[in-house]
Design an enzyme around this catalytic site. Structure first.
Site, mmCIF file in Angstrom:
data_model
loop_
_atom_site.group_PDB
_atom_site.id
_atom_site.type_symbol
_atom_site.label_atom_id
_atom_site.label_comp_id
_atom_site.label_asym_id
_atom_site.label_seq_id
_atom_site.Cartn_x
_atom_site.Cartn_y
_atom_site.Cartn_z
ATOM 1 N N GLU A 174 3.305 -2.400 0.698
ATOM 2 C CA GLU A 174 3.156 -1.843 -0.652
ATOM 3 C C GLU A 174 2.155 -2.594 -1.519
ATOM 4 O OE1 GLU A 174 5.006 1.062 -2.197
ATOM 5 O OE2 GLU A 174 3.072 0.655 -3.080
ATOM 6 N N ASP A 245 -13.185 -5.446 -2.217
ATOM 7 C CA ASP A 245 -11.718 -5.407 -2.336
ATOM 8 C C ASP A 245 -11.237 -3.952 -2.278
ATOM 9 O OD1 ASP A 245 -9.024 -6.488 -3.420
ATOM 10 O OD2 ASP A 245 -9.626 -5.024 -4.929
ATOM 11 N N LYS A 249 -8.746 -1.504 0.366
ATOM 12 C CA LYS A 249 -7.648 -0.630 -0.082
ATOM 13 C C LYS A 249 -7.852 0.810 0.398
ATOM 14 C CE LYS A 249 -6.874 -3.536 -4.109
ATOM 15 N NZ LYS A 249 -7.254 -3.785 -5.507
ATOM 16 N N GLY A 355 -1.661 -9.645 -10.071
ATOM 17 C CA GLY A 355 -0.767 -10.571 -10.783
ATOM 18 C C GLY A 355 0.367 -10.999 -9.893
HETATM 19 N N1 LIG Z 1 -1.788 -12.825 -6.235
HETATM 20 C C1 LIG Z 1 -1.963 -11.525 -6.467
HETATM 21 O O1 LIG Z 1 -2.086 -11.051 -7.599
HETATM 22 C C2 LIG Z 1 -1.991 -10.555 -5.302
HETATM 23 C C3 LIG Z 1 -1.794 -9.177 -5.542
HETATM 24 C C4 LIG Z 1 -1.765 -8.286 -4.449
HETATM 25 C C5 LIG Z 1 -2.007 -8.768 -3.175
HETATM 26 N N2 LIG Z 1 -2.228 -10.102 -3.013
HETATM 27 C C6 LIG Z 1 -2.535 -10.540 -1.676
HETATM 28 O O2 LIG Z 1 -1.529 -11.412 -1.174
HETATM 29 C C7 LIG Z 1 -2.125 -12.349 -0.286
HETATM 30 C C8 LIG Z 1 -1.737 -13.749 -0.717
HETATM 31 O O3 LIG Z 1 -2.214 -13.940 -2.028
HETATM 32 P P1 LIG Z 1 -1.742 -15.175 -2.921
HETATM 33 O O4 LIG Z 1 -2.293 -14.915 -4.272
HETATM 34 O O5 LIG Z 1 -0.277 -15.413 -2.767
HETATM 35 O O6 LIG Z 1 -2.563 -16.371 -2.212
HETATM 36 P P2 LIG Z 1 -2.324 -17.945 -2.381
HETATM 37 O O7 LIG Z 1 -1.627 -18.253 -3.653
HETATM 38 O O8 LIG Z 1 -3.634 -18.580 -2.106
HETATM 39 O O9 LIG Z 1 -1.326 -18.310 -1.192
HETATM 40 C C9 LIG Z 1 -1.691 -18.209 0.148
HETATM 41 C C10 LIG Z 1 -0.624 -18.942 0.953
HETATM 42 O O10 LIG Z 1 -0.873 -18.691 2.330
HETATM 43 C C11 LIG Z 1 -0.834 -19.946 3.008
HETATM 44 N N3 LIG Z 1 -1.629 -19.886 4.232
HETATM 45 C C12 LIG Z 1 -2.957 -19.732 4.373
HETATM 46 N N4 LIG Z 1 -3.293 -19.767 5.678
HETATM 47 C C13 LIG Z 1 -2.151 -19.950 6.362
HETATM 48 C C14 LIG Z 1 -1.838 -20.080 7.742
HETATM 49 N N5 LIG Z 1 -2.781 -20.042 8.691
HETATM 50 N N6 LIG Z 1 -0.533 -20.261 8.084
HETATM 51 C C15 LIG Z 1 0.428 -20.330 7.146
HETATM 52 N N7 LIG Z 1 0.198 -20.212 5.829
HETATM 53 C C16 LIG Z 1 -1.082 -20.028 5.441
HETATM 54 C C17 LIG Z 1 -1.368 -20.924 2.011
HETATM 55 O O11 LIG Z 1 -1.053 -22.267 2.386
HETATM 56 P P3 LIG Z 1 -1.915 -23.507 1.804
HETATM 57 O O12 LIG Z 1 -1.588 -23.541 0.327
HETATM 58 O O13 LIG Z 1 -1.395 -24.692 2.539
HETATM 59 O O14 LIG Z 1 -3.352 -23.176 2.075
HETATM 60 C C18 LIG Z 1 -0.615 -20.454 0.758
HETATM 61 O O15 LIG Z 1 0.710 -20.928 0.774
HETATM 62 C C19 LIG Z 1 -3.641 -12.058 -0.347
HETATM 63 O O16 LIG Z 1 -4.006 -11.231 0.737
HETATM 64 C C20 LIG Z 1 -3.827 -11.315 -1.625
HETATM 65 O O17 LIG Z 1 -4.936 -10.428 -1.600
HETATM 66 C C21 LIG Z 1 -2.195 -11.022 -4.018
#
Ligand SMILES: NC(=O)c1ccc[n+]([C@@H]2O[C@H](COP(=O)([O-])OP(=O)(O)OC[C@H]3O[C@@H](n4cnc5c(N)ncnc54)[C@H](OP(=O)(O)O)[C@@H]3O)[C@@H](O)[C@H]2O)c1
Length: 377
Positions: A174, A245, A249, A355
């Site tokens: 989602e 991006d 989608k 967000g």
């Molecule tokens: N934040 C938003 O607003 C949002 C909205 C919709 C979708 N998303 C999507 O959700 C996803 C995550 O976003 P986020 O904002 O949560 O990113 P984030 O805050 O950068 O968190 C990414 C996490 O993944 C971990 N990670 C990276 N490589 C890994 C691996 N090989 N094995 C295990 N863990 C690993 C990172 O660990 P380390 O910290 O140790 O590197 C961190 O804990 C993205 O695809 C993003 O596009 C985000």
């Protein structure tokens, strides 16, 4: 997958549930404990009574992984506030006492037991890994998977949905499109069985914020600067303003809405960085506003053919949208998607597209859907 039944006499207070019901334990592994994964963990804790009352599920977190910490596992379930405190203090999750540890998420996912994998490690819209391998492994092991990792879904959603069907589990994504605003569940559940003929929308809040400011008189550099100061745009804004991006989608929408794998090169993409104040003025004089519009549907000549497997036409480009069109009035960081089908004609979903709580909410909704369907078995 079979989930264990426990506590036939467990009593929960949810309205309409009666006094006694089956409570199912759901063991959750979270890979990626950043913004989205961390929020999901907090929601699982804060909403535990809701999960019990509404989904008949008692959710525990038995696995958690980051790149830095590897994969940690605790069969009895982590104390979620302790995990969140470690993350907030930027301390390693390995400080959690008594957990088993594997060097990588893949090793931990292969060697531990869990019912649902929540995958949120992918951070780039055009990169499938490492998320894709985590998701594949989870599905191949017969666990349900929910993910916010756009790149993996853009590259392989059709295959992953097929893999999930093959293993009798659910694969849900989602939050990859419009984040927590429910468009994929609208397509999958709300419009179940309807033939989707086209989708059209505004799918990037950062680009839309910039265009909204330009409509009020700012030029592109000033509007981008504002978006960066507010934290909407990255220091390198290319993914948002050049449409990469959105392309991810669109490919996910092709998979979920049309059942088709849409090759990257089949998407026509133009960004907004070349839009000038003159373009904006010209649009205003024509009672229009420039929006970065996404369209996906069958080619004109294929419409009405009744078959769903003609090639899709996909475009991401700045368009002068007339003020009479709903999309012209979707402003700031809001997103919108209009879905055209053979039955209910047009449905439009409008809401925020990014967000922490939005991404986490999307994954939570997917988890709740899985918990609900497991409770019915
Ligand atoms: N934040 C938003 O607003 C949002 C909205 C919709 C979708 N998303 C999507 O959700 C996803 C995550 O976003 P986020 O904002 O949560 O990113 P984030 O805050 O950068 O968190 C990414 C996490 O993944 C971990 N990670 C990276 N490589 C890994 C691996 N090989 N094995 C295990 N863990 C690993 C990172 O660990 P380390 O910290 O140790 O590197 C961190 O804990 C993205 O695809 C993003 O596009 C985000």
């Amino acid at each position: 997958m079979e989930m264990k039944r426990v506590g036939y006499n467990d009593t929960v207070g949810g309205e309409g549930w009666g006094k006694r019901r089956i409570m199912r334990p759901i063991r959750l592994a979270i890979v990626g404990f950043g913004t989205a994964g961390g929020w999901l963990a907090g929601a699982v804790y804060r909403r535990r009574s809701w999960l019990e009352a509404e989904c008949g599920a008692s959710v525990s977190i038995v696995g958690v992984a980051t790149r830095r910490d590897g994969f940690l596992s605790l069969d009895s379930g982590f104390d979620i506030p302790v995990l969140l405190e470690l993350a907030a203090a930027q301390r390693p999750l390995t400080d959690y006492p008594g957990a088993r540890r594997w060097e990588t998420a893949l090793e931990g996912l292969a060697r531990t037991e869990y019912d649902v994998l929540a995958e949120s490690s992918g951070t780039h819209p055009n990169e499938a890994e490492p998320a894709l391998s985590h998701i594949r492994l989870g599905l191949e092991r017969g666990t349900h998977v929910v993910t916010s990792s756009k790149g993996a879904c853009a590259a392989a959603a059709v295959d992953l949905l097929a893999l999930a069907r093959q293993h009798g589990v659910q694969f849900r994504m989602e939050s990859t499109v419009m984040s927590g605003t429910p468009v994929l569940s609208t397509l999958r559940e709300g419009l179940a069985g309807a033939r989707v003929t086209a989708v059209r929308g505004i799918l990037n809040g950062t680009a839309n914020h910039i265009l909204t400011l330009m409509a009020s008189g700012l030029d592109y550099p000033a509007a981008l600067d504002d978006a960066q100061r507010r934290g909407y745009a990255e220091p390198d804004p290319g993914d948002d303003v050049e449409g990469h991006d959105i392309v991810a989608k669109v490919r996910i929408l092709a998979a979920v809405g049309f059942g088709q794998a849409l090759p990257l090169e089949q998407v026509v993409r133009r960004g907004i960085s070349a839009i000038t104040p003159e373009d904006v003025q010209q649009a205003a004089q024509a009672d229009s506003r420039i929006k970065l519009v996404t369209t996906l549907g069958y080619r004109q000549e294929d419409e009405g053919s009744g078959t769903a497997f003609f090639p899709l036409e996909a475009r991401v480009e700045p368009v002068a949208v007339p003020l009479t069109d709903l999309l012209s009035r979707v402003d700031g960081v809001m997103n919108a998607l209009t879905i055209a089908t053979d039955t209910v004609r047009e449905v439009t979903v409008i809401g925020p597209g990014a967000g922490p709580e939005q991404a986490g909410q999307g994954m939570f909704a997917d988890l709740a859907a899985i918990a609900r369907s497991a409770a019915q078995k």
